[in-house]
Design an enzyme around this catalytic site. Structure first.
Site, PDB file in Angstrom:
ATOM      1  N   ASN A   1       6.985  17.163 -12.116  1.00 17.52           N
ATOM      2  CA  ASN A   1       6.852  15.911 -11.360  1.00 17.52           C
ATOM      3  C   ASN A   1       7.061  14.775 -12.346  1.00 17.52           C
ATOM      4  O   ASN A   1       6.173  14.444 -13.124  1.00 17.52           O
ATOM      5  CB  ASN A   1       5.490  15.800 -10.678  1.00 17.52           C
ATOM      6  CG  ASN A   1       5.403  14.498  -9.884  1.00 17.52           C
ATOM      7  OD1 ASN A   1       6.327  13.671  -9.923  1.00 17.52           O
ATOM      8  ND2 ASN A   1       4.318  14.307  -9.170  1.00 17.52           N
TER       9      ASN A   1
ATOM     10  N   SER B   1      15.475   4.307 -21.404  1.00 15.17           N
ATOM     11  CA  SER B   1      14.021   4.098 -21.368  1.00 15.17           C
ATOM     12  C   SER B   1      13.704   2.654 -21.012  1.00 15.17           C
ATOM     13  O   SER B   1      14.364   1.732 -21.496  1.00 15.17           O
ATOM     14  CB  SER B   1      13.437   4.416 -22.748  1.00 15.17           C
ATOM     15  OG  SER B   1      12.151   3.845 -22.882  1.00 15.17           O
TER      16      SER B   1
ATOM     17  N   LYS C   1       0.816  -1.235   0.000  1.00 10.06           N
ATOM     18  CA  LYS C   1       0.000   0.000   0.000  1.00 10.06           C
ATOM     19  C   LYS C   1       0.848   1.284   0.000  1.00 10.06           C
ATOM     20  O   LYS C   1       0.351   2.356   0.266  1.00 10.06           O
ATOM     21  CB  LYS C   1      -0.983   0.010   1.173  1.00 10.06           C
ATOM     22  CG  LYS C   1      -1.987  -1.123   1.065  1.00 10.06           C
ATOM     23  CD  LYS C   1      -2.987  -1.101   2.165  1.00 10.06           C
ATOM     24  CE  LYS C   1      -3.879  -2.326   2.043  1.00 10.06           C
ATOM     25  NZ  LYS C   1      -4.608  -2.610   3.239  1.00 10.06           N
TER      26      LYS C   1
ATOM     27  N   HIS D   1      11.746  -2.174 -24.992  1.00  7.99           N
ATOM     28  CA  HIS D   1      13.192  -1.919 -24.928  1.00  7.99           C
ATOM     29  C   HIS D   1      13.935  -3.052 -24.199  1.00  7.99           C
ATOM     30  O   HIS D   1      13.347  -4.063 -23.873  1.00  7.99           O
ATOM     31  CB  HIS D   1      13.434  -0.554 -24.278  1.00  7.99           C
ATOM     32  CG  HIS D   1      12.977   0.579 -25.162  1.00  7.99           C
ATOM     33  ND1 HIS D   1      13.452   1.848 -25.057  1.00  7.99           N
ATOM     34  CD2 HIS D   1      12.095   0.610 -26.190  1.00  7.99           C
ATOM     35  CE1 HIS D   1      12.879   2.627 -25.977  1.00  7.99           C
ATOM     36  NE2 HIS D   1      12.049   1.894 -26.670  1.00  7.99           N
TER      37      HIS D   1
ATOM     38  N   HIS E   1       9.189  18.718  -8.357  1.00  6.94           N
ATOM     39  CA  HIS E   1       8.640  20.031  -7.978  1.00  6.94           C
ATOM     40  C   HIS E   1       9.671  21.126  -7.665  1.00  6.94           C
ATOM     41  O   HIS E   1       9.292  22.188  -7.193  1.00  6.94           O
ATOM     42  CB  HIS E   1       7.739  19.910  -6.737  1.00  6.94           C
ATOM     43  CG  HIS E   1       6.731  18.809  -6.796  1.00  6.94           C
ATOM     44  ND1 HIS E   1       5.493  18.957  -7.357  1.00  6.94           N
ATOM     45  CD2 HIS E   1       6.790  17.521  -6.374  1.00  6.94           C
ATOM     46  CE1 HIS E   1       4.815  17.829  -7.271  1.00  6.94           C
ATOM     47  NE2 HIS E   1       5.587  16.933  -6.689  1.00  6.94           N
TER      48      HIS E   1
HETATM   49  C1  LIG Z   1      15.869   7.119 -28.972  1.00  7.00           C
HETATM   50  C2  LIG Z   1      14.702   7.272 -28.029  1.00  7.00           C
HETATM   51  N1  LIG Z   1      14.714   8.280 -27.148  1.00  7.00           N
HETATM   52  C3  LIG Z   1      13.724   8.463 -26.276  1.00  7.00           C
HETATM   53  C4  LIG Z   1      12.644   7.612 -26.235  1.00  7.00           C
HETATM   54  C5  LIG Z   1      11.547   7.872 -25.261  1.00  7.00           C
HETATM   55  O1  LIG Z   1      11.446   6.873 -24.290  1.00  7.00           O
HETATM   56  P1  LIG Z   1      10.069   6.669 -23.523  1.00  7.00           P
HETATM   57  O2  LIG Z   1       9.158   5.942 -24.450  1.00  7.00           O
HETATM   58  O3  LIG Z   1      10.441   5.837 -22.327  1.00  7.00           O
HETATM   59  O4  LIG Z   1       9.564   7.989 -23.143  1.00  7.00           O
HETATM   60  C6  LIG Z   1      12.558   6.566 -27.149  1.00  7.00           C
HETATM   61  C7  LIG Z   1      11.391   5.691 -27.140  1.00  7.00           C
HETATM   62  O5  LIG Z   1      11.193   4.763 -27.816  1.00  7.00           O
HETATM   63  C8  LIG Z   1      13.622   6.377 -28.065  1.00  7.00           C
HETATM   64  O6  LIG Z   1      13.593   5.390 -28.975  1.00  7.00           O
END
Ligand SMILES: Cc1ncc(COP(=O)(O)O)c(C=O)c1O
Length: 409
Positions: free
Chosen positions: A257, A204, A46, A209, A236
């Site tokens: 945020n 990411s 929680k 990915h 913030h």
């Molecule tokens: C080269 C690249 N940068 C940034 C991102 C953005 O990542 P996210 O989808 O986690 O916001 C991606 C997403 O596929 C990406 O391929």
């Protein structure tokens, strides 16, 4: 999972496959039951807002990447946003100023680019090296002027450009390097992980990915001052978590945020522990797919493959394919045909980003410059997924049959 739930789950899975007729997805099964259980444990506690698991994940991540600091955020896009807004922050030493130029490859993702514009900086597009799909060093050198204050590198699909050249360029010119390693977690150039070369590196954890937390990302850096800036901007502008006295509502900076939930951190951390295993499986699957195609009786050099640059130990999640020039005209028809048969494909990142309406909307290519190599990659290229399970013979046969089914005239 109990039997009843498993039946419902399997039914949903089958329905999904039947309705979309997917035989070979871009990215199936990226979340495993043990990942989901880690997320559920957080839910049951929680306490789902940012907490100790996020901190532990950040600590282990920074150790692995070889950067002093790592900060988890709710997406790779947010990591890029923090990198750019930290670069213009009043607390940053040698901060970038309004209108400073930032070089970026034309083969990039939307949120590699937009934080540059949002931060009041000026993106300058650079063409691509077709051998690596990464920024062309030759064009990069041509584009550097006195106004160039930063380079936003985008490491495409686990590959990179010659990082030694980049290092020497930025050293002699006092240019800030930011690495968008959102597609390249686990790729190592000369024993140093991509993402750890620049002032900031972003990652990411989107579902397709190298690892996923559903949505999520990480930003890394080496200076304590930079860490304090991104830490406050993430939340913030607050100093909470930076100082021992967390009771005061001290706002030391501007802010957003961009915090992840503890659920995402728990899932992401569990996946992260399996990153090296995932990397090996994908690397093996990649070899199996390429071998299957080039050893087929139907192989007539339909594709050019993109190899890892010298000195790179790559971490893949997709296999980019560049059609031989004589097939370009039939590309759209061909992709529609194989997609209908259940083979999912997508463009390499999003192709030549300069063609996008959003770039026109903001008039970012007012000189109407052409990016011939990047355009060539858009015209010839697409990619298929490399999965987390050893690829089966029937999947290999399916890929061989469909990928090589091009009209010869
Ligand atoms: C080269 C690249 N940068 C940034 C991102 C953005 O990542 P996210 O989808 O986690 O916001 C991606 C997403 O596929 C990406 O391929």
């Amino acid at each position: 999972m109990n039997l009843k739930n498993r039946k419902i789950f399997n039914k949903l899975l089958i329905e999904k496959k039947i309705s979309k007729k997917i035989v070979y997805d871009l990215s199936p099964n990226s979340l495993f039951n043990d990942d989901i259980i880690e997320g559920i444990k957080v839910l049951l506690s929680k306490r789902i807002t940012i907490g100790n698991i996020t901190k532990k994940f950040e600590k282990e991540f920074s150790k692995y990447i070889g950067s002093k600091y790592a900060l988890m955020v709710n997406s790779g896009s947010s990591a890029n946003l923090l990198a750019l807004f930290a670069s213009i922050n009043p607390l940053k030493k040698n901060k970038l100023k309004f209108g400073d130029e930032v070089l970026i490859p034309a083969l990039c993702w939307s949120t590699s680019l937009w934080p540059i514009v949002q931060a009041g900086l000026k993106p300058v597009f650079v063409d691509t090296d077709p051998k690596t799909l990464n920024i062309s060093i030759e064009d990069l050198k041509k584009k550097i002027t006195k106004k160039t204050k930063a380079i936003m590198l985008v490491h495409v699909l686990g590959n990179c450009t010659n990082m030694d050249h980049i290092k020497s360029i930025i050293k002699s010119k006092n240019i800030t390097l930011i690495e968008d390693a959102c597609e390249s977690l686990g790729s190592k150039y000369k024993n140093k992980y991509l993402g750890s070369y620049g002032t900031f590196g972003s990652f990411s954890f989107y579902y397709s990915h190298q690892i996923t937390s559903g949505e999520g990302g990480m930003i890394v850096c080496n200076s304590r001052k930079d860490y304090e800036i991104i830490h406050s901007l993430r939340s913030h502008g607050w100093d909470r978590g930076l100082k021992n006295n967390n009771k005061n509502f001290n706002f030391i900076n501007s802010g957003f945020n961009l915090r992840p939930t503890e659920i995402a951190a728990a899932i992401g951390y569990n996946q992260f522990k399996k990153l090296n295993t995932f990397k090996k499986i994908r690397s093996n699957n990649r070899k199996l797919i390429i071998n299957k195609l080039v050893n087929s009786k139907n192989w007539t050099n339909q594709y050019q493959f993109v190899d890892a640059i010298k000195h790179l130990d790559p971490s893949w999640f997709g296999l980019p394919l560049l059609l031989n020039k004589k097939y370009i005209k039939q590309k759209a028809r061909f992709l529609a045909k194989i997609n209908k048969k259940g083979l999912e494909t997508r463009p390499i990142i999003s192709g030549n980003f300069v063609n996008q309406k959003s770039v026109k909307l903001y008039n970012l290519n007012h000189k109407k410059e052409k990016f011939y190599n990047t355009q060539n990659i858009e015209d010839r290229g697409f990619f298929i997924g490399i999965h987390l399970k050893k690829i089966s013979n029937s999947e290999l046969n399916f890929l061989e049959k469909n990928l090589l089914d091009l009209d010869e005239n």
